[in-house]
Design an enzyme around this catalytic site. Structure first.
Site, PDB file in Angstrom:
ATOM      1  N   ASN A  68     124.923 -95.862  64.174  1.00 24.38           N
ATOM      2  CA  ASN A  68     124.740 -96.681  62.583  1.00 24.38           C
ATOM      3  C   ASN A  68     126.084 -97.493  62.489  1.00 24.38           C
ATOM      4  O   ASN A  68     126.832 -97.449  63.496  1.00 24.38           O
ATOM      5  CB  ASN A  68     124.539 -95.689  61.356  1.00 24.38           C
ATOM      6  CG  ASN A  68     125.659 -94.690  61.438  1.00 24.38           C
ATOM      7  OD1 ASN A  68     127.008 -95.063  61.834  1.00 24.38           O
ATOM      8  ND2 ASN A  68     125.612 -93.493  60.696  1.00 24.38           N
TER       9      ASN A  68
ATOM     10  N   ASN B 268     115.522 -82.337  63.259  1.00 25.80           N
ATOM     11  CA  ASN B 268     114.752 -83.507  62.353  1.00 25.80           C
ATOM     12  C   ASN B 268     114.331 -84.378  63.195  1.00 25.80           C
ATOM     13  O   ASN B 268     113.245 -84.915  62.826  1.00 25.80           O
ATOM     14  CB  ASN B 268     116.152 -83.939  61.436  1.00 25.80           C
ATOM     15  CG  ASN B 268     116.678 -83.187  60.715  1.00 25.80           C
ATOM     16  OD1 ASN B 268     116.140 -81.917  60.308  1.00 25.80           O
ATOM     17  ND2 ASN B 268     117.997 -83.487  60.178  1.00 25.80           N
TER      18      ASN B 268
ATOM     19  N   ASP C 230     116.628 -88.469  48.819  1.00 23.75           N
ATOM     20  CA  ASP C 230     117.784 -88.011  49.546  1.00 23.75           C
ATOM     21  C   ASP C 230     117.640 -88.536  51.131  1.00 23.75           C
ATOM     22  O   ASP C 230     116.788 -88.936  51.666  1.00 23.75           O
ATOM     23  CB  ASP C 230     117.244 -86.512  49.934  1.00 23.75           C
ATOM     24  CG  ASP C 230     117.859 -85.484  50.713  1.00 23.75           C
ATOM     25  OD1 ASP C 230     119.075 -86.118  51.256  1.00 23.75           O
ATOM     26  OD2 ASP C 230     117.822 -84.479  50.754  1.00 23.75           O
TER      27      ASP C 230
ATOM     28  N   ASP D  57     120.037 -75.997  56.471  1.00 17.54           N
ATOM     29  CA  ASP D  57     120.883 -76.907  55.513  1.00 17.54           C
ATOM     30  C   ASP D  57     120.747 -76.181  54.067  1.00 17.54           C
ATOM     31  O   ASP D  57     119.774 -75.974  53.615  1.00 17.54           O
ATOM     32  CB  ASP D  57     120.165 -78.311  55.362  1.00 17.54           C
ATOM     33  CG  ASP D  57     120.323 -79.328  56.773  1.00 17.54           C
ATOM     34  OD1 ASP D  57     120.941 -78.918  57.526  1.00 17.54           O
ATOM     35  OD2 ASP D  57     119.289 -80.185  56.574  1.00 17.54           O
TER      36      ASP D  57
ATOM     37  N   GLU E  14     125.638 -82.734  68.294  1.00 14.35           N
ATOM     38  CA  GLU E  14     126.193 -81.545  67.362  1.00 14.35           C
ATOM     39  C   GLU E  14     126.078 -80.337  68.382  1.00 14.35           C
ATOM     40  O   GLU E  14     125.829 -79.329  67.939  1.00 14.35           O
ATOM     41  CB  GLU E  14     125.179 -81.494  66.174  1.00 14.35           C
ATOM     42  CG  GLU E  14     125.604 -82.076  65.006  1.00 14.35           C
ATOM     43  CD  GLU E  14     125.046 -81.949  63.771  1.00 14.35           C
ATOM     44  OE1 GLU E  14     124.271 -81.399  63.971  1.00 14.35           O
ATOM     45  OE2 GLU E  14     125.317 -82.426  62.640  1.00 14.35           O
TER      46      GLU E  14
ATOM     47  N   LYS F 229     120.381 -82.347  63.404  1.00 20.25           N
ATOM     48  CA  LYS F 229     119.904 -83.581  63.913  1.00 20.25           C
ATOM     49  C   LYS F 229     118.816 -83.470  65.056  1.00 20.25           C
ATOM     50  O   LYS F 229     117.745 -84.144  65.087  1.00 20.25           O
ATOM     51  CB  LYS F 229     120.930 -84.452  64.445  1.00 20.25           C
ATOM     52  CG  LYS F 229     122.013 -84.659  63.391  1.00 20.25           C
ATOM     53  CD  LYS F 229     123.119 -85.682  63.788  1.00 20.25           C
ATOM     54  CE  LYS F 229     124.152 -85.770  62.688  1.00 20.25           C
ATOM     55  NZ  LYS F 229     123.849 -85.883  61.400  1.00 20.25           N
TER      56      LYS F 229
ATOM     57  N   THR G 147     121.601 -99.103  63.378  1.00 29.42           N
ATOM     58  CA  THR G 147     120.819 -98.964  62.309  1.00 29.42           C
ATOM     59  C   THR G 147     121.449 -99.443  61.228  1.00 29.42           C
ATOM     60  O   THR G 147     122.751 -99.459  60.968  1.00 29.42           O
ATOM     61  CB  THR G 147     120.299 -97.514  62.134  1.00 29.42           C
ATOM     62  OG1 THR G 147     121.135 -96.807  61.961  1.00 29.42           O
ATOM     63  CG2 THR G 147     119.479 -97.053  63.402  1.00 29.42           C
TER      64      THR G 147
ATOM     65  N   GLY H 174     118.426 -91.148  59.368  1.00 27.40           N
ATOM     66  CA  GLY H 174     118.837 -91.766  60.850  1.00 27.40           C
ATOM     67  C   GLY H 174     117.978 -90.940  61.708  1.00 27.40           C
ATOM     68  O   GLY H 174     117.769 -91.369  62.687  1.00 27.40           O
ATOM     69  N   ASP H 175     117.954 -89.370  61.414  1.00 30.01           N
ATOM     70  CA  ASP H 175     117.296 -88.687  62.502  1.00 30.01           C
ATOM     71  C   ASP H 175     115.680 -89.263  62.534  1.00 30.01           C
ATOM     72  O   ASP H 175     115.236 -89.133  63.751  1.00 30.01           O
ATOM     73  CB  ASP H 175     117.129 -87.059  62.216  1.00 30.01           C
ATOM     74  CG  ASP H 175     118.869 -86.826  62.137  1.00 30.01           C
ATOM     75  OD1 ASP H 175     119.642 -87.519  62.765  1.00 30.01           O
ATOM     76  OD2 ASP H 175     118.972 -86.000  61.133  1.00 30.01           O
TER      77      ASP H 175
END
Ligand code: RIB
Length: 275
Positions: free
Chosen positions: A182, A44, A227, A14, A138, A41, A202, A232-233
């Protein structure tokens, strides 16, 4: 034998830039570089499941470069099994993240090695009935679909986090134990006509719902939100860890909400994420 969380998903570096506000289309802004951080993702989610105490296998690819080597070492140092070696001739995937003062972000991903993941990679793990597979989108979608089929053939539970949203084949959606989305992914899923057997939604700090079970989130002051990338991950990884540990839907949702709330309070999608 106790179950493992098997993560199928991306491993990205990232590249994060902090800005006062997110740019509008066509606009150039100046920002402050935050650095190169471990993300993706899949990565994480693997780290979140491991933090929650699960035995974790990460099925994902980095490129044969400095970022990839640093990321593999990071996962292994955390006690995560990483059976796939770095891929030659492709760079490690990169996510370009812009982060504003409220902790909101935009993300653009250049998939790199993530796109090189193939069905052959799934041979690296022997799925067992006690395992929980958690896949995100991904990586090539046919690999996700085949992973879910293999998990169900092995008698394992399979969860699909439809992030970023993409349509999967209806039979795979129906055979997953649950699909995790989500609110915006939920709208896309509803428009697609795909019918999951079971659905986890979520709602950020408001909490999460799993079919009939609803668990309220953990309220945070705006000053606590540093941040939101990776929250979500963290939710998904912690949910999988709770389920492999035998927790029921409500207590697994509560653990996942706690992990999501924790994750917005550090910079980056993982704690101490600098590569
Ligand atoms: O969900 C957050 C993640 O999305 C980031 O770490 C980035 O790499 C992208 O995969």
């Amino acid at each position: 034998m106790s179950g493992r969380v098997i993560i199928l998903g991306s491993l990205n570096v990232d590249v994060v830039t902090r800005v006062e506000r997110l740019p509008r289309a066509g606009e150039t802004l100046l920002g402050e570089p935050e650095g190169r951080l471990a993300g993706g993702k899949g990565g994480n989610q693997a780290m979140a499941a491991r933090r929650a105490g699960a035995s974790v296998v990460m099925l994902g690819l980095v490129g044969y470069d400095g970022d990839g080597a640093a990321y593999l070492a990071r996962l292994q140092d955390a006690g995560i099994e990483v059976p796939l070696p770095a891929a030659h001739d492709v760079p490690t995937g990169t996510a370009y993240i812009t982060l504003d003062e409220a902790g909101e972000n935009t993300i653009v991903v250049a998939p790199g090695a993530n796109a090189a993941l193939s069905d052959a990679g799934l041979d690296a793990v022997d799925l067992r009935a006690e395992d929980v597979l958690l896949a995100s989108l991904e990586v090539p979608l046919q690999v996700v679909e085949n992973a879910v089929r293999r998990a169900k053939d092995a008698g394992a539970r399979a969860f699909i986090n439809m992030a970023p949203y993409a349509a999967l084949s209806p039979d795979v959606i129906a055979m997953a134990d649950a699909v995790i989305v989500n609110e915006s992914e939920m709208r896309l899923l509803a428009e697609s006509g795909l019918m999951p057997t079971s659905l986890v939604v979520t709602f950020g700090s408001a909490g999460a719902r799993w079919d009939g079970a609803e668990v309220t989130g953990i309220p945070l002051d705006s000053g606590q939100v540093v941040d939101t990338a990776g929250a979500g991950d963290a939710f998904c990884g912690a949910l999988a860890a709770a389920l492999v540990d035998g927790e029921d839907q409500e207590s697994a949702l509560a653990a996942a909400n706690r992990a999501g709330a924790e994750a917005v309070q550090w910079s980056g999608a993982q704690p101490d994420a600098h590569l």
